[in-house]
Design a protein around this motif. Structure first.
Motif, mmCIF file in Angstrom:
data_model
loop_
_atom_site.group_PDB
_atom_site.id
_atom_site.type_symbol
_atom_site.label_atom_id
_atom_site.label_comp_id
_atom_site.label_asym_id
_atom_site.label_seq_id
_atom_site.Cartn_x
_atom_site.Cartn_y
_atom_site.Cartn_z
ATOM 1 N N ARG A 175 1.033 -1.269 -0.113
ATOM 2 C CA ARG A 175 -0.058 0.085 0.207
ATOM 3 C C ARG A 175 0.942 1.229 0.017
ATOM 4 O O ARG A 175 0.399 2.371 0.157
ATOM 5 N N VAL A 176 2.097 1.036 -0.250
ATOM 6 C CA VAL A 176 3.014 2.320 -0.005
ATOM 7 C C VAL A 176 3.871 2.333 -1.473
ATOM 8 O O VAL A 176 4.330 1.882 -2.033
ATOM 9 N N THR A 177 3.734 3.608 -1.962
ATOM 10 C CA THR A 177 4.680 4.175 -3.067
ATOM 11 C C THR A 177 5.776 5.301 -2.486
ATOM 12 O O THR A 177 5.103 6.030 -1.775
ATOM 13 N N LEU A 178 6.788 5.165 -2.473
ATOM 14 C CA LEU A 178 7.768 6.217 -2.421
ATOM 15 C C LEU A 178 8.639 6.758 -3.840
ATOM 16 O O LEU A 178 8.849 6.061 -4.652
ATOM 17 N N ALA A 179 8.842 8.292 -3.335
ATOM 18 C CA ALA A 179 9.471 8.891 -4.476
ATOM 19 C C ALA A 179 10.034 10.092 -3.935
ATOM 20 O O ALA A 179 10.033 10.533 -3.204
ATOM 21 N N GLU A 180 11.219 10.188 -4.595
ATOM 22 C CA GLU A 180 12.123 11.286 -4.347
ATOM 23 C C GLU A 180 11.493 12.678 -5.058
ATOM 24 O O GLU A 180 11.237 12.658 -6.078
ATOM 25 N N GLY A 181 11.258 13.386 -4.158
ATOM 26 C CA GLY A 181 10.787 14.859 -4.775
ATOM 27 C C GLY A 181 10.746 15.813 -3.893
ATOM 28 O O GLY A 181 11.381 15.833 -2.680
ATOM 29 N N ASP A 182 10.192 17.080 -4.208
ATOM 30 C CA ASP A 182 10.380 18.225 -3.375
ATOM 31 C C ASP A 182 9.225 18.957 -3.244
ATOM 32 O O ASP A 182 8.289 18.916 -4.215
ATOM 33 N N ILE A 183 8.944 19.407 -2.130
ATOM 34 C CA ILE A 183 7.396 20.136 -1.936
ATOM 35 C C ILE A 183 7.181 21.462 -3.129
ATOM 36 O O ILE A 183 6.007 21.701 -3.176
ATOM 37 N N TYR A 184 8.184 21.910 -3.525
ATOM 38 C CA TYR A 184 7.862 23.167 -4.612
ATOM 39 C C TYR A 184 7.714 22.479 -5.909
ATOM 40 O O TYR A 184 7.522 23.244 -6.748
ATOM 41 N N ASN A 185 7.699 20.977 -6.143
ATOM 42 C CA ASN A 185 7.696 20.335 -7.444
ATOM 43 C C ASN A 185 6.899 19.305 -7.328
ATOM 44 O O ASN A 185 7.699 17.906 -7.786
ATOM 45 N N LEU A 186 5.856 18.980 -6.891
ATOM 46 C CA LEU A 186 5.030 17.956 -6.801
ATOM 47 C C LEU A 186 4.185 17.422 -8.117
ATOM 48 O O LEU A 186 3.427 18.291 -8.370
ATOM 49 N N GLN A 187 4.641 16.405 -8.663
ATOM 50 C CA GLN A 187 4.099 16.105 -9.897
ATOM 51 C C GLN A 187 3.018 15.060 -9.848
ATOM 52 O O GLN A 187 2.856 14.055 -10.252
ATOM 53 N N PHE A 188 1.870 15.841 -9.316
ATOM 54 C CA PHE A 188 0.611 15.233 -9.158
ATOM 55 C C PHE A 188 -0.467 16.082 -9.663
ATOM 56 O O PHE A 188 -0.441 17.296 -9.726
ATOM 57 N N GLU A 189 -1.613 15.596 -10.072
ATOM 58 C CA GLU A 189 -2.924 16.329 -10.626
ATOM 59 C C GLU A 189 -3.425 17.035 -9.367
ATOM 60 O O GLU A 189 -3.743 16.564 -8.359
ATOM 61 N N ASP A 190 -4.319 18.106 -9.575
ATOM 62 C CA ASP A 190 -4.862 18.634 -8.516
ATOM 63 C C ASP A 190 -5.978 17.707 -8.193
ATOM 64 O O ASP A 190 -6.715 16.915 -8.791
ATOM 65 N N GLY A 191 -6.183 17.573 -6.771
ATOM 66 C CA GLY A 191 -7.235 16.988 -6.285
ATOM 67 C C GLY A 191 -6.949 15.468 -6.145
ATOM 68 O O GLY A 191 -7.950 14.649 -6.151
ATOM 69 N N ALA A 192 -5.596 15.156 -6.221
ATOM 70 C CA ALA A 192 -5.410 13.445 -6.592
ATOM 71 C C ALA A 192 -5.354 12.872 -5.311
ATOM 72 O O ALA A 192 -5.485 11.512 -4.998
ATOM 73 N N PHE A 193 -5.629 13.501 -3.928
ATOM 74 C CA PHE A 193 -5.543 12.834 -2.895
ATOM 75 C C PHE A 193 -6.425 13.183 -1.896
ATOM 76 O O PHE A 193 -6.955 14.332 -1.641
#
Length: 261
Positions: free
Chosen positions: A94-112
């Motif tokens: 149930r877990v997905t991990l990714a390296e990333g930054d709060i200023y560049n979150l590559q997700f669609e609006d309203g995804a969570f």
């Protein structure tokens, strides 16, 4: 936990792990997890943990049945999180991990259904842009959970620890920044400011909590399990009540995006 713009938190990973397993760290994680899980309810939710650190919160959320994506800027901390997740195959599914930054979150609006960001904003220059980046990812009916340093309580830890000169300097100046236990300068926000930012991004603020009101100065606190349970319930009772909550070292701001008809 995440990184400051110029730091890799893997360098303080051992200290952070010790903090998380000690009484003070457990209070932080237990109080915030209890609140987030209560807001999510029993239905499995899509959760984004921004600045997931070594995985403490995402493991708790995944263990409760939620599907959690953890994003972390520090590759060292992300490795620690991956090791902890891999140790429990049921949770790992149930877990997905990714390296990333709060200023560049590559997700669609309203995804969570929920976006949690705990112990990150205090290391950043301001809260305006980070809150905007987080808020856009919250789905209708979903929640945003931000845990950061409480500006209202500057100097309290130092005074209770007997560092009176530092306490006076912070109290008299009203300064928002000070050096934390990991040796890194952190910046505070007021609960009112965090609520205003939630409103500005289309969210409705929910009651905020003060975290670690009575035990923040006890850096060497190693309670028995009975003592810890009593302390936790006392902190929980005070966390949502004024004037106690204003004295919490951390502020837990929670907001919801109202569901559309």
């Amino acid at each position: 936990m995440s990184t400051a713009p110029s730091s890799d938190f893997a360098t303080v990973g051992t200290g952070y792990a010790a903090y998380s397993s000690g009484g003070r760290g457990r209070l932080r994680h237990d109080i915030t997890a209890r609140r987030v899980l209560a807001e999510l309810g029993e239905r499995p939710a899509r959760v984004l943990d921004v600045g997931c650190g070594d995985g403490e919160m995402l493991l708790r959320l995944a263990a409760a049945g939620h599907h959690v994506t953890g994003v972390e800027k520090s590759s060292g901390m992300l490795t620690s999180a991956a090791d902890r997740v891999a140790a429990d195959p049921e949770i790992a599914a149930r877990v997905t991990l990714a390296e990333g930054d709060i200023y560049n979150l590559q997700f669609e609006d309203g995804a969570f259904d929920a976006v949690v960001c705990h112990g990150v904003v205090m290391y950043l220059p301001d809260s305006v842009a980070p809150l905007a980046h987080l808020a856009r990812l919250v789905a209708d009916g979903g929640v945003l959970s931000v845990l950061t340093k409480n500006q209202l309580a500057v100097g309290v830890r130092e005074a209770l620890s007997g560092d009176y000169a530092s306490a006076r300097a912070q109290i008299e100046s009203g300064q928002a920044a000070s050096v934390g236990n990991l040796g890194i300068t952190t910046r505070g926000d007021t609960p009112e400011h965090l609520d205003d930012l939630a409103l500005a991004n289309g969210l409705t603020p929910l009651p905020w909590q003060g975290v670690r009101i009575f035990h923040d100065h006890r850096t060497d606190w190693k309670p028995t399990e009975n003592e810890y349970r009593e302390a936790l319930e006392t902190e929980w009772a005070a966390s949502s009540r004024s004037p106690y909550r204003e004295l919490g070292r951390l502020v837990h701001a929670v907001a919801r995006r109202e569901a559309t008809a």
